[in-house]
Design an enzyme around this catalytic site. Structure first.
Site, mmCIF file in Angstrom:
data_model
loop_
_atom_site.group_PDB
_atom_site.id
_atom_site.type_symbol
_atom_site.label_atom_id
_atom_site.label_comp_id
_atom_site.label_asym_id
_atom_site.label_seq_id
_atom_site.Cartn_x
_atom_site.Cartn_y
_atom_site.Cartn_z
ATOM 1 N N CYS A 1 38.252 4.440 -0.867
ATOM 2 C CA CYS A 1 36.865 3.982 -0.842
ATOM 3 C C CYS A 1 35.905 5.161 -0.751
ATOM 4 O O CYS A 1 34.985 5.282 -1.576
ATOM 5 C CB CYS A 1 36.650 2.999 0.294
ATOM 6 S SG CYS A 1 37.278 3.517 1.901
ATOM 7 N N TYR A 2 36.095 6.021 0.240
ATOM 8 C CA TYR A 2 35.221 7.191 0.345
ATOM 9 C C TYR A 2 35.244 8.021 -0.937
ATOM 10 O O TYR A 2 34.203 8.413 -1.461
ATOM 11 C CB TYR A 2 35.638 8.068 1.534
ATOM 12 C CG TYR A 2 35.216 7.601 2.903
ATOM 13 C CD1 TYR A 2 33.889 7.279 3.187
ATOM 14 C CD2 TYR A 2 36.127 7.526 3.953
ATOM 15 C CE1 TYR A 2 33.483 6.888 4.471
ATOM 16 C CE2 TYR A 2 35.741 7.138 5.239
ATOM 17 C CZ TYR A 2 34.418 6.822 5.496
ATOM 18 O OH TYR A 2 34.037 6.456 6.754
#
Lengths: 340, 340, 340, 340
Positions: free
Chosen positions: C150-151
């Site tokens: 996600c990051y």
């Protein structure tokens, strides 16, 4: 200087007790214990208290506790407190127990709701139920206080004037209660994860919550009649605060002003109960971070119904604040000390 | 392809309608209007919808609306809708009105609760109250639907089986309702500021909320008797969702299983009402972002009390979802289209 | 009809996958598995999905999974996926792996950050890093996709145009990232309790987060140079969403319009990257519940600094949404299917 | 007994000042004013203070204020304070001004950032910037204090030791700041509605916030060099608290221990700055409801970067707590009185 200690200093109510007692001018906090393998700085456990409290929290040792303290607050889980109390009483210490262990007078009822036989029936009677609004005179003289539960505090204070005055129907009381998450203690279980609490709301244990018998016991004692309320708790997505909406059937139509007058009179000299005007409903933030119980009233004369809105901070008037209020009464301090 | 428009597209219910209708395979969204001085890209108003909806939102023009649409959803504030409805009906358009303007059949009651005389009494009768679970057959045939209020939807669905079955006492119904903030519409007033909602909770308008007469009207119609409930709403610190805890006095002790059987039968074929087992209480997140109404039941046979826990998403089953459900029924689409 | 299954269906990303795949017209969800002792209705696990998904979630069985599915999504924890992948590939199945196990091409780096030796080095190379904006052509042809973290998704999309265009200094990239709690998966540990997340905010793992090597790997591949960013993640008190504020030193002063032009061109045909105007900063709610990555730019020509604000929903573009986007690409569906 | 008053008692900082001053043993709160048409009980304005503060809040009257108070706290909006200050100074009163009006020494800079010409340039010089950690000696002797802004307090305390020690590069300072909503004051505008703050997060005014020149002024004074930081604020979905992640480029590689030693020495005797160990990152709840500034350090020796995590309660150390700290210094009270 009164020397006090806290057993179970790492939980929510322990933390609040530390904060309150730190600013009490007549008290010195001398002992903190918790289930630890070795002593820990309280500032390591609660970083907010770093450089504020210069005390270690250590594994419980009854002799040390007895030596260092005149009074001990037990901020322990239910069914655990009763292991500690006898030892402390034996050593002549005074105790304020924040657990449920000494609230219910009937051991059979205790066993039914807490699923354990009571281990210290001997001392049950000695304990005074620490609701100052009902038992102040007895608290003054006692050495052991059973500090009320959070839901019961808001409920009893909201209901008792109507029942005692006689117009409330003891068979027609419904308590729709809502509490923030700290009411449940520091439980690391999935239902208390942020992602399951946040943006959520739910009822739980309708008619089956262990605070029901406590409410019933106290309302029954106050009215000298058997009261059996309907009690439905809910979990709010907030950290602290309890708001209960209480529906009390009236035996007959009573003018709203008369109902209000009864409540106002009942709490006239109480330092921590604030009657809000007729039709004024308290909100959580009116009472959070305070020791107040705020009570609003709505009367439906036609439907013969009294609706009470009763709000407290579950960690203060519902736990640690009330515990200190009780200590203040026991030792003759001004009841508001460190609390207002 | 059904051509539909939304009047009042900038509010919460307008935004939800856009999202639902965008994924409806039988519908084309052809017209969006709001109180604007000049047309604006919907993606400017709702950045989340950028590159998704290629439509401008424009100042309302009845001729354009009529030309572009077969059906119009009115997502307007109460007391405003009745200015638009007659013009659209005159041009032969169908309407689903999400405001309260056409829900109350009695103009005097409307005036009492909405503080304005009704301006379109003529059409009041034509409108069908859009609760499919009660009026599906009539919705199929109508051209104008008064979409139910959010609180009434959860309340009526939770109460009506008990009253219709006869064991619920119509004089003993108390609704303790809790709603997220979107229930109040997009009001820019101090009480809806984050700092006043967050970590807070409060009751409001106890016994005085404008949804009371709507609930009473529908329960009275369903039971052919005068029902007058106690209705106490509260504001939850969440964006969306309504959970109502409903206390229904039973005329006599009824076995829990029998109560459950009545509810199950009542909603057997309903696509959007989910009966949860006896004693199972729904939580908000079970229904938010869905069009479901989840209902849990607790029966206290001894105290002769039925406790119903009824949960919906106030913006879906309580507003825009139900509006589309009604449209699906009106036009013969599968009732679940775009909603499941 | 493509038959797909989910391994690890009980976590946050599993739940999102179910919701997305349910509305995909070209796909049939045929298999759900999780660590269970016996099969459970998915509606029991996620009450919101009751009556929506008529499928049981069962203990994983590779033969059944292989028989029932053409493609499997692995929504498993890191270091677990690599136990399942070889078995599925061996049976000729396609996989989209949402864990970190096949993202890092260098097993030594994997070992350093995930504290376990890689067990399936053999297949590492075959996996395509599933960021369509960089690898669409390779995704079209592969049978195994390593779905990005996600990051990294928000970071890489926010940084890569500036570095590839040459004006961004690869040694001057600082990523200040903020994520909602679902980013961490369903961990039942004290720091994710509501009472510790709510009204709180904190940084964690500054310079030590396991997503750093993933970001560095991809930026290095894109620029053919060694990139080593500063990456500081923080935990937001929200359920979902990531917003990263990225500071990129410019090699020389570049006009803001030119920077914007480069980004716009880079993402011109991308269905799920939305460039917001110069100086327009996206907020979480612009992207939550969508598969979009919204990017805003601020250029300080004097200080030679580009500030990028990049926002995604960590469960959609940051996990399950992107996984389905990859599936759409692999199978030739319109890339937006079930995602817009 | 020092007699103090509050002008602007209805805002967030006014409310906090009341709470703090109520428990100050050396102070009597004698005057509260706000923009009102007639006097109002403070318990009506803040129900939480009912029965606690027996004082009315009244329309401002300079003669009454001067007669009743020795010192006045001005908790007024920016650009408003400068209308009140000259009148109070003229009457020989001491003032602690919580607005920005007397912080910036250069009237041209003030005009540029607050969009109004300064009306009281005469007194600008007399005001001491009320950051005790930098100006304690001057605060002791002054009668007028310009209380620092919330963002600048956390920023300056986090940055100044590194710059003064010489290893921090004054041209390489980036402040990524995150604040709760009370930082913005009690603004009733759509972006502060619960529904737009809750479950949301966003940057705003990147490089354009009015606190930038204040930070730059103070860092420049402390270093005797022109400092011009990058300052990017964000809005957190919490009521109170500021956490700033500050990236400071190092002129050369400095051992982490040496950096820590410099900070520890700098704040050695400070009662309200707590250095947390190397690599320990403070969280908001460590400082909310306290007057502490907690500072954590991470040093990347290889990349020559110092990352500082600086946290305060914006209403306490960032406003009202610091204002009382300043008062304590001005009047020779123990600096911690009423604050610890």
């Amino acid at each position: 200087m009164l020397r006090v200690g806290i057993v179970g200093a790492r939980g929510f109510t322990g933390e609040e007790l530390i904060k309150i007692l730190m600013r009490h001018p007549g008290v010195r906090l001398t002992y903190l214990s918790a289930t630890l393998t070795k002593p820990e700085e309280i500032g390591e456990i609660f970083p907010a208290l770093r450089d504020v409290v210069g005390l270690k929290c250590e594994p419980f040792n009854v002799d040390k506790a007895a030596e260092k303290c005149d009074l001990l607050f037990l901020a322990l889980p239910h069914t655990v407190s009763m292991d500690y109390v006898p030892k402390l009483l034996k050593r002549g210490k005074k105790v304020v127990d924040l657990s449920a262990d000494y609230r219910l007078k009937n051991p059979a009822v205790y066993r039914q709701w807490y699923h354990k036989a009571h281990k210290d029936i001997k001392h049950l009677k000695a304990f005074v139920y620490g609701l100052p609004e009902l038992y102040r005179e007895r608290i003054k003289k006692t050495g052991c206080v059973a500090n009320p539960g959070c839901y019961p505090t808001a409920a009893i204070l909201g209901i008792v004037p109507a029942l005692v005055a006689g117009f409330g129907d003891k068979d027609g009381v419904i308590i729709d209660a809502k509490s923030g998450v700290t009411g449940a203690g520091k439980k690391v279980s999935p239902e208390y994860l942020s992602v399951h609490v946040n943006e959520n709301f739910r009822g739980y244990k309708f008619n089956m919550h262990q605070h029901s018998p406590e409410i019933n016991q106290e309302l029954s004692r106050a009215t000298l009649a058997r009261v059996d309320v309907v009690f439905c708790p809910h979990l709010l997505p907030v950290n602290r605060g309890i708001l209960e909406t209480i529906y009390i059937r009236l035996k007959k139509s009573v003018p709203a002003q008369q109902v209000e007058a009864v409540y106002k009179k009942f709490y006239k000299t109480e330092p921590f109960v604030r009657m809000r005007g007729l039709g004024v409903l308290p909100q959580l933030t009116d009472v959070t971070y305070t020791n107040f119980c705020d009570i609003g009233l709505v009367v439906d004369e036609k439907k013969k119904l009294l609706i009470v809105s009763s709000a407290i901070d579950n960690l203060l008037k519902g736990a640690s604040g009330q515990a200190v209020q009780n200590m203040n009464i026991m030792y003759g301090f001004d009841e508001r000390t460190a609390l207002a």
